[in-house]
Each structure stands twice: as structure tokens, then as C-alpha cells.
Enzyme design. Structure first.
Site, PDB file in Angstrom:
ATOM      1  N   GLY A   1       6.002  -2.704   3.691  1.00 21.10           N
ATOM      2  CA  GLY A   1       5.558  -3.359   4.800  1.00 21.10           C
ATOM      3  C   GLY A   1       6.257  -4.742   5.030  1.00 21.10           C
ATOM      4  O   GLY A   1       7.230  -5.114   4.190  1.00 21.10           O
ATOM      5  N   ASP A   2       5.799  -5.601   5.812  1.00 21.97           N
ATOM      6  CA  ASP A   2       6.136  -6.653   6.271  1.00 21.97           C
ATOM      7  C   ASP A   2       6.232  -7.761   4.831  1.00 21.97           C
ATOM      8  O   ASP A   2       7.270  -8.435   4.834  1.00 21.97           O
ATOM      9  CB  ASP A   2       5.413  -7.567   7.166  1.00 21.97           C
ATOM     10  CG  ASP A   2       5.577  -7.076   8.702  1.00 21.97           C
ATOM     11  OD1 ASP A   2       6.645  -6.447   8.843  1.00 21.97           O
ATOM     12  OD2 ASP A   2       4.833  -7.187   9.550  1.00 21.97           O
TER      13      ASP A   2
ATOM     14  N   GLY B   1       0.682  -1.317  -0.073  1.00 19.31           N
ATOM     15  CA  GLY B   1      -0.099  -0.020  -0.117  1.00 19.31           C
ATOM     16  C   GLY B   1       0.984   1.239  -0.048  1.00 19.31           C
ATOM     17  O   GLY B   1       1.911   1.314   0.621  1.00 19.31           O
TER      18      GLY B   1
ATOM     19  N   LYS C   1     -23.811  15.481  27.882  1.00 15.87           N
ATOM     20  CA  LYS C   1     -23.265  15.523  26.498  1.00 15.87           C
ATOM     21  C   LYS C   1     -24.284  15.111  25.710  1.00 15.87           C
ATOM     22  O   LYS C   1     -25.065  14.202  25.722  1.00 15.87           O
ATOM     23  CB  LYS C   1     -22.109  14.400  26.510  1.00 15.87           C
ATOM     24  CG  LYS C   1     -21.122  14.416  25.023  1.00 15.87           C
ATOM     25  CD  LYS C   1     -19.989  13.510  25.190  1.00 15.87           C
ATOM     26  CE  LYS C   1     -18.871  13.276  24.256  1.00 15.87           C
ATOM     27  NZ  LYS C   1     -18.211  14.728  24.110  1.00 15.87           N
TER      28      LYS C   1
ATOM     29  N   GLY D   1      -5.904   1.238   9.265  1.00 16.22           N
ATOM     30  CA  GLY D   1      -4.991   0.281  10.206  1.00 16.22           C
ATOM     31  C   GLY D   1      -4.663  -1.220  10.127  1.00 16.22           C
ATOM     32  O   GLY D   1      -4.070  -1.772  10.806  1.00 16.22           O
ATOM     33  N   ARG D   2      -5.497  -1.367   8.968  1.00 22.08           N
ATOM     34  CA  ARG D   2      -5.634  -2.861   8.704  1.00 22.08           C
ATOM     35  C   ARG D   2      -5.813  -3.865  10.143  1.00 22.08           C
ATOM     36  O   ARG D   2      -7.029  -3.646  10.666  1.00 22.08           O
ATOM     37  CB  ARG D   2      -4.330  -3.504   8.350  1.00 22.08           C
ATOM     38  CG  ARG D   2      -4.171  -4.919   7.527  1.00 22.08           C
ATOM     39  CD  ARG D   2      -2.941  -5.066   6.669  1.00 22.08           C
ATOM     40  NE  ARG D   2      -1.831  -5.000   7.458  1.00 22.08           N
ATOM     41  CZ  ARG D   2      -0.587  -5.334   6.937  1.00 22.08           C
ATOM     42  NH1 ARG D   2      -0.364  -5.926   5.748  1.00 22.08           N
ATOM     43  NH2 ARG D   2       0.387  -5.598   7.710  1.00 22.08           N
TER      44      ARG D   2
ATOM     45  N   THR E   1       4.370   2.421   5.837  1.00 22.25           N
ATOM     46  CA  THR E   1       2.854   1.894   5.757  1.00 22.25           C
ATOM     47  C   THR E   1       2.173   2.789   6.728  1.00 22.25           C
ATOM     48  O   THR E   1       2.785   3.243   7.884  1.00 22.25           O
ATOM     49  CB  THR E   1       2.898   0.473   6.417  1.00 22.25           C
ATOM     50  OG1 THR E   1       1.382   0.194   6.736  1.00 22.25           O
ATOM     51  CG2 THR E   1       3.783   0.226   7.444  1.00 22.25           C
ATOM     52  N   ILE E   2       1.064   3.373   6.429  1.00 22.98           N
ATOM     53  CA  ILE E   2       0.188   4.212   7.262  1.00 22.98           C
ATOM     54  C   ILE E   2      -0.005   3.270   8.680  1.00 22.98           C
ATOM     55  O   ILE E   2      -0.402   4.234   9.665  1.00 22.98           O
ATOM     56  CB  ILE E   2      -1.032   4.897   6.699  1.00 22.98           C
ATOM     57  CG1 ILE E   2      -1.896   3.753   6.381  1.00 22.98           C
ATOM     58  CG2 ILE E   2      -0.509   5.539   5.376  1.00 22.98           C
ATOM     59  CD1 ILE E   2      -3.501   4.174   6.036  1.00 22.98           C
ATOM     60  N   ASP E   3       0.027   2.267   8.508  1.00 29.08           N
ATOM     61  CA  ASP E   3      -0.540   1.467   9.738  1.00 29.08           C
ATOM     62  C   ASP E   3       0.137   1.256  10.956  1.00 29.08           C
ATOM     63  O   ASP E   3      -0.390   1.136  12.159  1.00 29.08           O
ATOM     64  CB  ASP E   3      -0.895  -0.038   9.394  1.00 29.08           C
ATOM     65  CG  ASP E   3      -1.930  -0.264   8.055  1.00 29.08           C
ATOM     66  OD1 ASP E   3      -2.762   0.773   8.000  1.00 29.08           O
ATOM     67  OD2 ASP E   3      -1.856  -1.071   7.322  1.00 29.08           O
TER      68      ASP E   3
ATOM     69  N   ARG F   1       1.087  -5.262  -5.547  1.00 28.08           N
ATOM     70  CA  ARG F   1       1.260  -6.320  -4.706  1.00 28.08           C
ATOM     71  C   ARG F   1       1.399  -7.462  -6.010  1.00 28.08           C
ATOM     72  O   ARG F   1       0.669  -7.582  -6.780  1.00 28.08           O
ATOM     73  CB  ARG F   1       0.130  -6.677  -3.805  1.00 28.08           C
ATOM     74  CG  ARG F   1      -0.085  -5.726  -2.597  1.00 28.08           C
ATOM     75  CD  ARG F   1      -1.096  -5.896  -1.706  1.00 28.08           C
ATOM     76  NE  ARG F   1      -0.866  -5.184  -0.617  1.00 28.08           N
ATOM     77  CZ  ARG F   1      -1.457  -4.231  -0.429  1.00 28.08           C
ATOM     78  NH1 ARG F   1      -2.200  -3.749  -1.286  1.00 28.08           N
ATOM     79  NH2 ARG F   1      -1.442  -3.348   0.836  1.00 28.08           N
TER      80      ARG F   1
ATOM     81  N   GLY G   1     -11.215  13.376  21.093  1.00 29.01           N
ATOM     82  CA  GLY G   1     -12.106  13.405  22.357  1.00 29.01           C
ATOM     83  C   GLY G   1     -13.265  12.363  22.302  1.00 29.01           C
ATOM     84  O   GLY G   1     -14.465  12.526  22.663  1.00 29.01           O
TER      85      GLY G   1
ATOM     86  N   VAL H   1      -8.728   8.040   1.640  1.00 31.06           N
ATOM     87  CA  VAL H   1      -8.536   9.438   1.859  1.00 31.06           C
ATOM     88  C   VAL H   1      -7.292   9.374   2.633  1.00 31.06           C
ATOM     89  O   VAL H   1      -6.244  10.190   2.546  1.00 31.06           O
ATOM     90  CB  VAL H   1      -9.704  10.132   2.312  1.00 31.06           C
ATOM     91  CG1 VAL H   1     -10.096   9.814   3.815  1.00 31.06           C
ATOM     92  CG2 VAL H   1      -9.355  11.929   2.162  1.00 31.06           C
TER      93      VAL H   1
ATOM     94  N   VAL I   1      17.959   8.041  -3.611  1.00 28.88           N
ATOM     95  CA  VAL I   1      18.669   8.436  -4.933  1.00 28.88           C
ATOM     96  C   VAL I   1      19.643   9.432  -4.648  1.00 28.88           C
ATOM     97  O   VAL I   1      20.896   9.180  -5.100  1.00 28.88           O
ATOM     98  CB  VAL I   1      17.509   9.173  -5.948  1.00 28.88           C
ATOM     99  CG1 VAL I   1      18.332   9.811  -6.932  1.00 28.88           C
ATOM    100  CG2 VAL I   1      16.468   8.122  -6.703  1.00 28.88           C
ATOM    101  N   ARG I   2      19.551  10.587  -3.809  1.00 24.56           N
ATOM    102  CA  ARG I   2      20.453  11.695  -3.721  1.00 24.56           C
ATOM    103  C   ARG I   2      21.675  11.115  -2.706  1.00 24.56           C
ATOM    104  O   ARG I   2      22.697  11.418  -2.933  1.00 24.56           O
ATOM    105  CB  ARG I   2      19.683  13.015  -3.285  1.00 24.56           C
ATOM    106  CG  ARG I   2      18.868  13.279  -4.137  1.00 24.56           C
ATOM    107  CD  ARG I   2      18.323  14.779  -3.989  1.00 24.56           C
ATOM    108  NE  ARG I   2      17.709  15.310  -5.416  1.00 24.56           N
ATOM    109  CZ  ARG I   2      17.148  16.362  -5.016  1.00 24.56           C
ATOM    110  NH1 ARG I   2      17.150  17.395  -3.922  1.00 24.56           N
ATOM    111  NH2 ARG I   2      16.870  17.056  -6.282  1.00 24.56           N
TER     112      ARG I   2
ATOM    113  N   ASP J   1       2.564  -0.658  11.786  1.00 27.15           N
ATOM    114  CA  ASP J   1       2.296  -1.983  12.192  1.00 27.15           C
ATOM    115  C   ASP J   1       3.678  -2.934  11.980  1.00 27.15           C
ATOM    116  O   ASP J   1       3.478  -4.229  12.246  1.00 27.15           O
ATOM    117  CB  ASP J   1       1.327  -2.798  11.636  1.00 27.15           C
ATOM    118  CG  ASP J   1       1.075  -3.009  10.373  1.00 27.15           C
ATOM    119  OD1 ASP J   1       1.749  -2.378   9.573  1.00 27.15           O
ATOM    120  OD2 ASP J   1       0.040  -3.723   9.588  1.00 27.15           O
TER     121      ASP J   1
END
Length: 319
Positions: free
Chosen positions: A102-103, A11, A213, A170-171, A125-127, A72, A185, A250, A24-25, A129
Site C-alpha cells: 500500500g501507500d 497487510g 421488516k 477497510g481501515r 491491499t483489501i481496503d 511492517r 441489502g 477473516v 517471477v515468470r 484505498d
């Protein structure tokens, strides 16, 4: 090494471009040539390989996604696919590869390393994990994106006295949900690491309502799932107008944050220095505020625990 490759696999995550740029640099500064491998291991099998220089990666540090594209590859799990990938490494003179992913991507890197093509993994990876690293590229940006989206949903929830049940990515891990839930909150936070049920959520909602509330946010990690079912049950049992929202992909897009750009640059730089020394079968990681590296086999065997005490903090401050 004289020539290395760089690829992104699995991903996409904000900050991958920053890591590519750093690879690269850094390589060029050490007198090495760099090949960009498009579409991950699929591109390595198919020979989708291009030359990269300093100008090729200009003005990408601020862009989300990955300029090399990602995919993948089921074919890479076969002996024929691995053989084709190695043949293309030889054809294009690639002596080592920086693998951003990732893994699953690291397992592919291990296969190549074991067959004579040294690889170094960079956790992207955003997760968040990846067990060997406290931090993964894209995690901070994804959390901030989710935060912004939930803040917008809160405006509507407050205007209509609603309960919003919101699924974040988050998978199978609850890191995004836990931190974003605290930041907005949330009345309750559901993560796959802890078993929960609708009655417990409803009890917290009613307790908060008894304290005055009028609108409620429930943050759910995608590993828990079924936000529509939970929303319906909350509405049926409380009478509170309840809506479910899945934020979805998103969270993978957008310009990377300062933290993701810095970590990606540090990790990409470290990966190249390992390859320059002829060292492969490693994973670069962020541990204890330092950039370190581990043997891939050790990294894949590591375990990572979520900070459960944060959920206590969240519940004690969400009334």
C-alpha cells in the site's frame, strides 16, 4: 536489468501470490533473474533473500496470503535501515524491486528509488484505498468473504428477529462497507467518509420495521468503529435484540477470486516490463479499465473519492 527483487509489505491481501508469480515468470521470460525478499523491508535489511525460479512460484496463484511473508518495518524509516537495505541490494545483485503493498510500502519504494535502486509499486491491499488506482489486489476477495459471512449472520438474525451490527475492514476507507452493504441489502451503511449518528440509524430501523421488516443488518466500516456501543444503543432505544459482530482478519484470507488473480497478474507483468527498461519510481495502477503507471510522487498526492450516490441507492432499496 539482469536481476530484480520482489517483496510484499504491509497487510497481506489475497492475490499477492498471484502478483509474485507474475513478477517471477515475466522476469524469467525476459531473461532476468529474480530474488525473493522475505518479510518486506525488514527482510531486505536482514538479508532474508532467496532465489526464485518458475517452479518456485508454481501452484501459488490460487493461494491467499503471501509466500514471501510480510511485515511492517520501523527500522526502514531510519537512515541506518535504508543504508543496510541498499547494501544488501548490492550484495545480492538486485538492480530493481517490485514492491507489492500500500501507500506506506510505496513510500519505502520511493526512498530506494531516490537512492539508486529503481522500484515499481503494485497496489495490494483489501481496503482499495490507493488513490492512484481504481482497484487494488485483494479488494474483491475481501468483499466476497464479508458477503458470505454476513449472509450467514443474516440467517440467524432472521430466525430471531434480530438486528445485527457488523463491522467490516477497510481501515480509514468505506469501500468494502459500501459495496458489501448494498450486496446484503443492509438497512444502513456507516462509512468514515460521512458523519453519522446512532439516532439516524435507529430512525431507519424503525422506518423499516413500520414497513413490516423484522430483522435488520447494519454494516459499519472499521474506520467508524464502536459497533458494540451502537448495538447497545439500538437495543436500548428500540427494544430489538441487537448483536455486534466484528468480522476482522477473516476478510484477509482465503483463495483469491478470478478478478484478483487477473488484476494481480496484469499488474505484476506491467511492473516487470518497467524495470526491464530501467524505469523506477513508478506505481502500476488500474485506471479506466486499463493498466497504467504513475510517478510515485504523483501517485501519493492523488485523491480518491467514494461513490456517495451508492449510499442513496442502498437506502432507497433497503426498506
Amino acid at each position: 536489468m539482469k536481476t530484480i527483487g520482489v517483496l510484499t509489505s504491509g497487510g497481506d491481501a489475497p492475490g499477492m501470490n498471484a502478483a509474485i508469480r507474475a513478477v517471477v515468470r515475466t522476469a524469467i521470460s525476459l531473461g532476468m533473474n529474480v530474488k525473493g525478499i522475505k518479510r518486506g523491508y525488514s527482510g531486505l535489511i536482514d538479508g532474508e533473500i532467496i532465489d526464485l525460479d518458475a517452479r518456485s512460484v508454481a501452484d501459488i496463484i490460487n493461494r491467499g496470503g503471501t509466500m514471501l511473508y510480510t511485515a511492517r518495518s520501523g527500522r526502514f524509516k531510519t537512515s541506518e535501515g535504508i543504508a543496510a537495505a541498499i547494501e544488501n541490494c548490492k550484495k545480492f545483485g538486485i538492480e530493481g524491486i517490485a514492491v507489492i503493498g500500500g501507500d506506506g510500502s510505496f513510500r519505502g519504494a520511493r526512498e530506494l528509488s531516490n537512492r539508486g535502486i529503481p522500484c515499481v509499486g503494485i497496489p495490494g491491499t483489501i481496503d482499495n484505498d490507493i488513490s492512484s488506482s481504481d482497484y487494488t489486489i485483494g479488494y474483491d476477495t475481501a468483499m466476497n468473504t464479508a458477503l458470505e459471512m454476513i449472509d450467514r449472520i443474516r440467517d440467524t438474525a432472521q430466525s430471531h428477529d434480530r438486528c445485527s451490527v457488523i463491522e467490516v475492514m477497510g481501515r480509514h476507507a468505506g469501500y468494502i462497507a459500501e459495496n458489501v452493504g448494498i450486496a446484503v441489502g443492509a438497512t444502513d451503511i456507516l462509512i468514515p467518509e460521512i458523519e453519522s449518528n446512532a439516532d439516524e440509524v435507529i430512525s431507519r430501523i424503525l422506518e423499516a420495521k413500520a414497513n413490516g421488516k423484522q430483522h435488520f443488518i447494519i454494516v459499519v466500516a472499521e474506520g467508524v468503529g464502536n459497533v458494540e456501543g451502537l448495538a447497545k444503543e439500538i437495543m436500548d432505544k428500540t427494544g430489538i435484540d441487537t448483536r455486534a459482530t466484528i468480522l476482522g482478519h477473516v476478510q484477509r484470507g482465503g483463495n483469491p477470486t478470478v478478478l484478483d488473480r487477473v488484476r494481480a497478474t496484469q499488474m505484476g507483468n506491467a511492473a516487470v516490463h518497467l524495470l526491464y527498461k530501467g524505469i523506477g519510481n513508478r506505481v502500476v495502477s488500474y485506471k479506466g479499465s486499463k493498466i497504467v503507471d504513475f510517478d510515485i510522487n504523483d501517485a501519493l498526492e492523488m485523491k480518491k473519492e467514494i461513490a456517495f450516490d451508492k449510499l442513496t441507492v442502498a437506502r432507497e432499496t433497503s426498506m
